[in-house]
Scaffold this motif. Structure first.
Motif, PDB file in Angstrom:
ATOM      1  N   PRO A  25       0.877  -0.736   0.291  1.00  0.00           N
ATOM      2  CA  PRO A  25       0.294   0.173   0.298  1.00  0.00           C
ATOM      3  C   PRO A  25       0.765   1.264  -0.328  1.00  0.00           C
ATOM      4  N   LEU A  26       0.100   2.093  -0.519  1.00  0.00           N
ATOM      5  CA  LEU A  26       1.226   3.083  -0.136  1.00  0.00           C
ATOM      6  C   LEU A  26       1.191   3.761   0.769  1.00  0.00           C
ATOM      7  N   PHE A  27       0.148   3.568   1.927  1.00  0.00           N
ATOM      8  CA  PHE A  27       0.379   4.127   2.993  1.00  0.00           C
ATOM      9  C   PHE A  27      -0.695   2.872   3.626  1.00  0.00           C
ATOM     10  N   THR A  28      -1.272   2.867   5.180  1.00  0.00           N
ATOM     11  CA  THR A  28      -1.367   1.882   5.654  1.00  0.00           C
ATOM     12  C   THR A  28      -2.142   3.274   7.392  1.00  0.00           C
ATOM     13  N   ALA A  29      -3.596   3.334   7.629  1.00  0.00           N
ATOM     14  CA  ALA A  29      -4.234   3.754   8.210  1.00  0.00           C
ATOM     15  C   ALA A  29      -5.597   3.072   9.188  1.00  0.00           C
ATOM     16  N   ALA A  30      -5.463   4.288  10.259  1.00  0.00           N
ATOM     17  CA  ALA A  30      -6.801   3.957  11.207  1.00  0.00           C
ATOM     18  C   ALA A  30      -7.586   5.169  11.430  1.00  0.00           C
ATOM     19  N   PRO A 109      -0.886   0.417  11.974  1.00  0.00           N
ATOM     20  CA  PRO A 109      -1.175   1.194  11.151  1.00  0.00           C
ATOM     21  C   PRO A 109      -0.313   2.770  11.502  1.00  0.00           C
ATOM     22  N   PHE A 110       0.002   3.510   9.583  1.00  0.00           N
ATOM     23  CA  PHE A 110       1.778   3.900   9.840  1.00  0.00           C
ATOM     24  C   PHE A 110       0.797   5.292  10.834  1.00  0.00           C
ATOM     25  N   LEU A 111      -0.587   5.150  10.207  1.00  0.00           N
ATOM     26  CA  LEU A 111      -1.299   6.629  10.857  1.00  0.00           C
ATOM     27  C   LEU A 111      -3.030   6.729  11.148  1.00  0.00           C
ATOM     28  N   GLU A 112      -3.323   7.337  12.116  1.00  0.00           N
ATOM     29  CA  GLU A 112      -4.415   7.569  12.043  1.00  0.00           C
ATOM     30  C   GLU A 112      -4.584   8.904  12.015  1.00  0.00           C
ATOM     31  N   THR A 113      -6.074   8.554  11.660  1.00  0.00           N
ATOM     32  CA  THR A 113      -6.920  10.347  11.727  1.00  0.00           C
ATOM     33  C   THR A 113      -8.185   9.983  12.873  1.00  0.00           C
ATOM     34  N   CYS A 114      -8.615  11.497  12.529  1.00  0.00           N
ATOM     35  CA  CYS A 114      -9.705  11.720  13.358  1.00  0.00           C
ATOM     36  C   CYS A 114      -9.988  11.236  15.174  1.00  0.00           C
ATOM     37  N   THR A 115      -8.913  11.411  15.517  1.00  0.00           N
ATOM     38  CA  THR A 115      -8.084  11.059  16.869  1.00  0.00           C
ATOM     39  C   THR A 115      -8.624  12.022  17.302  1.00  0.00           C
ATOM     40  N   LEU A 118     -11.537  10.013  18.814  1.00  0.00           N
ATOM     41  CA  LEU A 118     -11.512   7.952  19.576  1.00  0.00           C
ATOM     42  C   LEU A 118     -11.351   8.363  20.302  1.00  0.00           C
ATOM     43  N   LEU A 119     -11.763   6.599  20.905  1.00  0.00           N
ATOM     44  CA  LEU A 119     -12.975   6.498  22.023  1.00  0.00           C
ATOM     45  C   LEU A 119     -10.759   6.250  22.807  1.00  0.00           C
ATOM     46  N   PRO A 120     -10.602   6.673  23.980  1.00  0.00           N
ATOM     47  CA  PRO A 120     -10.042   7.168  24.834  1.00  0.00           C
ATOM     48  C   PRO A 120      -9.283   5.635  25.242  1.00  0.00           C
ATOM     49  N   TRP A 121     -10.421   4.504  24.980  1.00  0.00           N
ATOM     50  CA  TRP A 121      -9.096   3.378  25.338  1.00  0.00           C
ATOM     51  C   TRP A 121      -8.179   2.694  23.831  1.00  0.00           C
ATOM     52  N   ALA A 122      -9.210   3.346  23.087  1.00  0.00           N
ATOM     53  CA  ALA A 122      -8.209   2.342  21.805  1.00  0.00           C
ATOM     54  C   ALA A 122      -7.112   3.257  20.866  1.00  0.00           C
ATOM     55  N   GLN A 123      -6.387   2.460  21.663  1.00  0.00           N
ATOM     56  CA  GLN A 123      -4.780   2.882  21.075  1.00  0.00           C
ATOM     57  C   GLN A 123      -4.483   1.760  19.817  1.00  0.00           C
ATOM     58  N   THR A 124      -3.939   2.670  19.079  1.00  0.00           N
ATOM     59  CA  THR A 124      -3.429   1.855  17.630  1.00  0.00           C
ATOM     60  C   THR A 124      -1.682   1.529  17.298  1.00  0.00           C
ATOM     61  N   GLY A 125      -0.924   2.212  18.257  1.00  0.00           N
ATOM     62  CA  GLY A 125       0.320   2.631  17.870  1.00  0.00           C
ATOM     63  C   GLY A 125       1.091   3.348  16.628  1.00  0.00           C
ATOM     64  N   ALA A 126      -0.189   3.802  16.074  1.00  0.00           N
ATOM     65  CA  ALA A 126       0.539   4.510  15.226  1.00  0.00           C
ATOM     66  C   ALA A 126       1.556   6.100  15.149  1.00  0.00           C
ATOM     67  N   THR A 127       2.728   5.679  14.105  1.00  0.00           N
ATOM     68  CA  THR A 127       3.873   7.030  14.005  1.00  0.00           C
ATOM     69  C   THR A 127       3.027   7.840  13.840  1.00  0.00           C
ATOM     70  N   HIS A 128       1.467   8.471  13.215  1.00  0.00           N
ATOM     71  CA  HIS A 128       1.448  10.426  12.715  1.00  0.00           C
ATOM     72  C   HIS A 128      -0.236  10.079  13.065  1.00  0.00           C
ATOM     73  N   SER A 129      -0.673  10.798  14.412  1.00  0.00           N
ATOM     74  CA  SER A 129      -1.483  11.065  14.826  1.00  0.00           C
ATOM     75  C   SER A 129      -2.240  12.796  13.777  1.00  0.00           C
ATOM     76  N   PHE A 130      -3.428  11.872  13.822  1.00  0.00           N
ATOM     77  CA  PHE A 130      -3.589  13.468  12.994  1.00  0.00           C
ATOM     78  C   PHE A 130      -5.380  14.001  13.592  1.00  0.00           C
ATOM     79  N   GLU A 131      -5.968  14.996  14.143  1.00  0.00           N
ATOM     80  CA  GLU A 131      -7.320  15.561  14.430  1.00  0.00           C
ATOM     81  C   GLU A 131      -8.484  15.101  13.328  1.00  0.00           C
TER      82      GLU A 131
END
Length: 153
Positions: A25-30, A109-115, A118-131
């Motif tokens: 993939p070009l990227f992976t995301a949550a 996932p490499f990045l996560e969006t719409c943080t 996010l539910l406070p207990w839902a952690q993904t370990g993503a490298t980059h996070s975006f609100e």
């Protein structure tokens, strides 16, 4: 037609719809948005952005689900598994639900969006996070970084 070399296949829960992706993939995301939470019945959706020419349906047909707007969410018409999304205004990639691959990815996932949603207990370990969603000009550098990490470059 997409060739089977260096490819991965996946499909819906009932097996009527199958797809193939070629290459990484070009990227992976949550995505933590409320829409993804509602469509998955979970805390977030997990996906990989594949170049449109590297994605093909190889069996079955899909129906549009979710919001029936410009962004098209494709589902199996029988089991209603959410398979992939064709994002509004972005024709370069298909956002594939990577948990539907026959061998799902083992890395976070490499990045996560719409943080912001996010539910406070839902952690993904993503490298980059975006609100919200990354701005369009951020995708080039993100794709380059993801590729460099994947290839060791």
């Amino acid at each position: 037609m997409i060739q089977a070399s260096d490819s991965a296949e996946g499909g819906c829960r009932c097996g009527r719809v199958r797809f193939r992706v070629v290459g990484p993939p070009l990227f992976t995301a949550a995505c933590h948005c409320r829409g993804c939470q509602r469509m998955t019945g979970s805390a977030f959706s997990v996906s990989g952005g594949y170049p449109v020419e590297k994605f093909a349906l190889i069996a079955g047909d899909t129906v549009i689900g979710g919001l029936h707007g410009a962004t098209r969410h494709h589902f199996c018409s029988h089991c209603m598994s959410w398979l992939f999304t064709r994002p509004e205004g972005i024709d370069a990639f298909v956002n594939v639900r990577t948990t539907l691959l026959d061998v799902p990815p083992g890395e976070p996932p490499f990045l996560e969006t719409c943080t912001a949603e996010l539910l406070p207990w839902a952690q993904t370990g993503a490298t980059h996070s975006f609100e919200s969603y990354p701005p369009p000009d951020a995708f080039g550098p993100l794709v380059a970084e993801f590729t460099a990490r994947r290839t060791g470059g």
